[in-house]
Structures are given as structure tokens and as C-alpha cells.
Design an enzyme around this catalytic site. Structure first.
Site, PDB file in Angstrom:
ATOM      1  N   LYS A  28      25.558  32.923 -65.064  1.00  0.00           N
ATOM      2  CA  LYS A  28      26.804  32.152 -64.490  1.00  0.00           C
ATOM      3  C   LYS A  28      26.064  31.559 -62.548  1.00  0.00           C
ATOM      4  O   LYS A  28      26.854  30.447 -61.634  1.00  0.00           O
ATOM      5  CB  LYS A  28      28.217  32.439 -63.733  1.00  0.00           C
ATOM      6  CG  LYS A  28      29.071  32.750 -64.918  1.00  0.00           C
ATOM      7  CD  LYS A  28      30.282  33.412 -64.655  1.00  0.00           C
ATOM      8  CE  LYS A  28      31.436  32.856 -65.993  1.00  0.00           C
ATOM      9  NZ  LYS A  28      32.357  33.288 -65.157  1.00  0.00           N
TER      10      LYS A  28
ATOM     11  N   LYS B 178      25.831  28.051 -76.285  1.00  0.00           N
ATOM     12  CA  LYS B 178      27.239  28.454 -76.909  1.00  0.00           C
ATOM     13  C   LYS B 178      27.899  27.812 -76.778  1.00  0.00           C
ATOM     14  O   LYS B 178      28.432  27.115 -74.972  1.00  0.00           O
ATOM     15  CB  LYS B 178      27.631  29.538 -76.651  1.00  0.00           C
ATOM     16  CG  LYS B 178      28.507  30.046 -75.078  1.00  0.00           C
ATOM     17  CD  LYS B 178      28.397  31.253 -74.909  1.00  0.00           C
ATOM     18  CE  LYS B 178      29.104  31.344 -73.392  1.00  0.00           C
ATOM     19  NZ  LYS B 178      29.411  32.835 -73.000  1.00  0.00           N
TER      20      LYS B 178
ATOM     21  N   LYS C  22      34.544  26.863 -71.999  1.00  0.00           N
ATOM     22  CA  LYS C  22      34.530  26.580 -70.621  1.00  0.00           C
ATOM     23  C   LYS C  22      34.252  25.963 -69.642  1.00  0.00           C
ATOM     24  O   LYS C  22      35.147  24.142 -69.143  1.00  0.00           O
ATOM     25  CB  LYS C  22      35.983  27.469 -69.842  1.00  0.00           C
ATOM     26  CG  LYS C  22      36.891  28.446 -70.869  1.00  0.00           C
ATOM     27  CD  LYS C  22      37.304  29.267 -69.979  1.00  0.00           C
ATOM     28  CE  LYS C  22      38.119  29.928 -71.401  1.00  0.00           C
ATOM     29  NZ  LYS C  22      38.114  31.438 -70.531  1.00  0.00           N
TER      30      LYS C  22
HETATM   31  P1  TYM Z   1      36.512  34.481 -71.727  1.00  0.00           P
HETATM   32  O1  TYM Z   1      37.696  35.221 -71.396  1.00  0.00           O
HETATM   33  O2  TYM Z   1      34.556  33.825 -71.191  1.00  0.00           O
HETATM   34  O3  TYM Z   1      36.198  34.741 -73.339  1.00  0.00           O
HETATM   35  C1  TYM Z   1      37.585  34.941 -74.186  1.00  0.00           C
HETATM   36  C2  TYM Z   1      37.187  36.051 -74.657  1.00  0.00           C
HETATM   37  O4  TYM Z   1      36.116  34.675 -75.799  1.00  0.00           O
HETATM   38  C3  TYM Z   1      34.903  34.883 -76.397  1.00  0.00           C
HETATM   39  N1  TYM Z   1      34.171  33.784 -76.486  1.00  0.00           N
HETATM   40  C4  TYM Z   1      33.477  33.126 -77.738  1.00  0.00           C
HETATM   41  N2  TYM Z   1      33.617  33.630 -78.705  1.00  0.00           N
HETATM   42  C5  TYM Z   1      32.454  32.607 -80.099  1.00  0.00           C
HETATM   43  N3  TYM Z   1      31.926  31.880 -79.161  1.00  0.00           N
HETATM   44  C6  TYM Z   1      31.910  31.015 -78.167  1.00  0.00           C
HETATM   45  N4  TYM Z   1      31.430  30.552 -77.941  1.00  0.00           N
HETATM   46  C7  TYM Z   1      32.522  31.640 -77.479  1.00  0.00           C
HETATM   47  N5  TYM Z   1      32.804  31.706 -76.073  1.00  0.00           N
HETATM   48  C8  TYM Z   1      33.363  33.005 -76.028  1.00  0.00           C
HETATM   49  C9  TYM Z   1      34.183  36.154 -75.683  1.00  0.00           C
HETATM   50  O5  TYM Z   1      33.416  36.838 -75.771  1.00  0.00           O
HETATM   51  C10 TYM Z   1      35.721  36.977 -75.054  1.00  0.00           C
HETATM   52  O6  TYM Z   1      35.933  37.973 -76.159  1.00  0.00           O
HETATM   53  N6  TYM Z   1      34.465  39.522 -69.612  1.00  0.00           N
HETATM   54  C11 TYM Z   1      35.242  38.567 -70.306  1.00  0.00           C
HETATM   55  C12 TYM Z   1      37.010  38.989 -70.123  1.00  0.00           C
HETATM   56  C13 TYM Z   1      36.883  40.147 -70.695  1.00  0.00           C
HETATM   57  C14 TYM Z   1      37.283  41.259 -71.139  1.00  0.00           C
HETATM   58  C15 TYM Z   1      37.190  42.757 -70.733  1.00  0.00           C
HETATM   59  C16 TYM Z   1      36.378  41.254 -72.316  1.00  0.00           C
HETATM   60  C17 TYM Z   1      37.116  40.641 -69.218  1.00  0.00           C
HETATM   61  N7  TYM Z   1      37.811  42.165 -69.433  1.00  0.00           N
HETATM   62  C18 TYM Z   1      36.851  44.001 -72.020  1.00  0.00           C
HETATM   63  C19 TYM Z   1      36.863  41.988 -73.181  1.00  0.00           C
HETATM   64  C20 TYM Z   1      36.911  43.870 -73.046  1.00  0.00           C
HETATM   65  C21 TYM Z   1      35.292  37.035 -71.028  1.00  0.00           C
HETATM   66  O7  TYM Z   1      34.735  36.704 -69.803  1.00  0.00           O
HETATM   67  O8  TYM Z   1      35.626  36.716 -71.835  1.00  0.00           O
END
Ligand code: TYM
Length: 339
Positions: A117, A201, A204
């Protein structure tokens, strides 16, 4: 689910930092609704994580509601699971500070998501972006959550959460105080790749909208994007081994398998030897079938933002009630005056 000492509790979060896509849905959301029938679940909208990069204040609130609408539309029931915005529950930030003092900089330095990032401009990234995974550990452990449904990209962050939990337990000589949370990443949707490049991957932040299917895309848009999806000159494979050098085709098979809930083997068997001219429309139809009801429901929920806000604020109260006694124990364990 294993994890013997602690009562199972599920926690996960999604950032309100842009449109949700098929990767978010298959990697996380789709599992949320299933788990709520078996366990106590908290699904957070992690707005504190979102602001580690610039968010326009005028749109942050609306994006928070959009994630809530996506949760509801994909079947999360606020009577069964708690859904709430992270910023409404103070336990997150308080525990994150304590964990900043437990985690070692060497551990945080190894986090590949920060490197991805921040890129070459790490010096200009916010300090919040750097300690982002420490806040993530606090999210989970403020509730002593044992299981975390996420996509594969979050595995490293989950390992850090376990290291922090373990170090806290050791440092303060409170064995088993925090559980060591497990990532639930099973299934073919755990790593959905870009439709334009099977080695990166779906995300967004990809500048190409054609690289992803957004949960708000119309049926026509979904068909168009799958039609344009990168493949190769071959036909559909007959065996897993034939896919080792074909990341784009591999990804489309995974998407089909995750959406249809059939094994990859079944999907490969059905389309063996067929051309992409046949497979891609079948995949697009399936995606429209599964996603259109969610898109429709999302806009229905979004039309009543007062109701969404009511659900989120009530959820935050419930979440705070669970976290507060845990944080009170943490303060006492650390040795603060008045505890
Ligand atoms: P975020 O907002 O980037 O993504 C949300 C969820 O979507 C999953 N994800 C994917 N799964 C499969 N293929 C993909 N291409 C893909 N892109 C995103 C992510 O793995 C996630 O499960 N750090 C986390 C948010 C967070 C969190 C937490 C998650 C903050 N605190 C505590 C679990 C527990 C994140 O940035 O997700």
C-alpha cells in the site's frame, strides 16, 4: 472450528473505502451469513482503518452505510449478528494503544500489505497505515474472538494478531487470557484475482474497473466484464494440472466454483474441452443470478439510511457491552491506577 479454551466467537470487518467487489463477497461476506446461525458473530465496518488513507468526510458516512447495506443484503441478520461501525466503540482504539506497546516494530515491518500500500513512498504514508494491523488485532481481541472469516490476503495480519495475543499472555503471565484467533479462509473464493491479470488480486484500488465485478454493477456490466476478462488461446482444461501456467483461467474456474458451490473438479469436468465462448457466458449468467438479488436488496436498504443508522448504532451499543468488561480486565492486568 477448533480452539478449545475459549467459547467460539466470530469477528470480521470490511473497510468503507470504496465499492465492494466480488472478492470481498466470496472471501468474506458470503461466509458471514452462514456463521451467524452457528456462533455469536460481530461484523464491523472498520472506518478507523479506512482513514489510514485519505477519506473525504462527505463520502465516508455514505460508504459506511453502503457496507452495512451489503452485509444486510448478503443475509446478515442484525437480530442474529451484531453489525456496527468501529469508531462508535472506544475499546478498539484503547486496546490498539496497549497492543502498540506489546507488538514489536520488527513484526510490523514484515507486513507485506503495508509495503504494497505504501509502495515507494513509505516515508509519506501515515503512521496509522503502519500500525494498521495492530488495530486489526485489537478489533478481534477486544471481543476475545476466536475465529475470523477473511480472504487469504489477511492471513499475515491474523498471524500478527496471534503473536500479539500470545505475547500479552506471556508478558503479563495470564495464560489463555486472549485466545489465539484463527483465520477462516477455506474455499475457492478466498483469493479472487483480477479479471485483467490472474497474478494480482481483485482489489478496490485497481485503476481498471474492468478488473473487478462490483456489487453495484448492473447485469449488463457483469456480462461485459466477463466477456472482456483475460484468458488465453487454449480451451477449457480437463485437469487441475493443466492450470499451473494459466492463472486467468484458474481464477475464472475458482469464481465459478465459489458461486455455484460446486467443487472445482465438478466445474472442470463440466466444461472440459469447451471454448471460452461457451464458458464465459455461463459464468456471467451464474454471477448475475447470484449477485443481482444482492444488488437489488442493497439499494433497497440504502434507500432508508435512517434505518441503517439505527441498526448500526444499536449494534455498537451491544458490541461495547461485550468489549467493556474485557478491556476493564486488560487495564487491571496492565496495572493501571484505579483498576
Ligand atoms: P478489506 O476491506 O480490504 O476486505 C474485506 C474482506 O474482503 C476480503 N478480500 C478478498 N477476498 C478474496 N479475494 C479478494 N480479491 C479479496 N479482496 C478482499 C478480505 O480478505 C477481507 O476479509 N484488514 C481488513 C479489514 C479488517 C479486519 C479486521 C478483518 C480490519 N479489522 C478484523 C478481520 C478482522 C481489510 O482491509 O479488509
Amino acid at each position: 472450528m477448533t480452539n478449545t479454551t475459549h467459547t467460539p466467537r466470530v469477528f470480521s470487518g470490511v473497510q468503507p473505502s470504496g465499492a465492494m467487489h466480488l472478492g470481498n463477497y466470496l472471501g468474506a461476506l458470503k461466509k458471514f451469513a452462514v456463521l451467524q446461525h452457528k456462533h455469536e458473530c460481530l461484523y464491523c465496518i472498520v472506518d478507523l482503518h479506512a482513514i489510514t488513507v485519505w477519506q473525504d468526510p462527505a463520502v465516508l458516512k455514505q460508504q459506511t452505510r453502503e457496507i452495512a447495506a451489503a452485509y444486510l443484503a448478503s443475509g446478515v441478520d442484525p437480530k442474529k449478528a451484531i453489525i456496527y461501525p468501529q469508531s462508535r466503540v472506544k475499546a478498539h482504539t484503547e486496546l490498539a494503544w496497549y497492543f502498540n506497546c506489546v507488538a514489536r516494530t520488527g513484526w510490523v515491518n514484515r507486513m507485506t500489505q503495508f509495503k504494497d500500500k505504501a509502495g515507494k513512498n513509505a516515508e509519506r504514508a501515515s503512521v496509522g497505515l503502519y500500525t494498521y494491523p495492530v488495530l486489526q488485532a485489537a478489533d478481534i481481541l477486544a471481543f476475545k474472538a476466536t475465529h475470523v472469516p477473511v480472504g487469504e490476503d489477511q492471513k499475515q495480519h491474523l498471524e500478527l494478531s496471534r503473536d500479539i495475543a500470545q505475547k500479552f499472555n506471556n508478558d503479563f503471565n495470564v495464560p489463555d487470557f486472549f485466545p489465539l484467533p484463527e483465520a477462516l479462509t477455506q474455499g475457492p473464493g478466498a483469493r479472487v484475482m483480477s479479471l485483467r491479470d490472474g497474478t494480482s488480486k481483485m482489489s478496490k484500488s485497481d485503476p481498471s474497473d474492468n478488473s473487478r465485478i462490483n456489487l453495484t454493477d448492473s447485469a449488463e456490466m457483469i456480462v461485459k466484464k466477463f466477456k472482456k476478462a483475460k484468458t488465453d488461446m487454449g480451451v477449457m482444461p480437463g485437469h487441475e494440472e493443466d492450470l499451473s501456467q494459466r492463472p486467468e483461467v484458474d481464477n475464472l474456474i475458482s469464481i465459478y466454483s465459489a458461486l455455484s458451490e460446486e467443487s472445482r473438479e465438478t466445474v472442470i469436468g463440466r466444461f472440459e474441452g469447451k471454448g471460452f465462448g461457451e464458458f464465459k457466458p455461463a459464468l456471467a449468467d451464474l454471477a448475475v443470478d447470484k449477485l443481482a438479488p444482492i444488488t437489488t436488496l442493497m439499494s433497497r436498504y440504502l434507500a432508508d439510511s435512517e434505518e441503517i443508522d439505527r441498526i448500526l448504532l444499536a449494534g455498537a451499543d451491544k458490541a461495547a457491552q461485550i468489549a467493556e468488561p474485557i478491556i476493564a480486565d486488560v487495564r487491571k492486568t496492565i496495572g493501571f491506577l484505579g483498576t
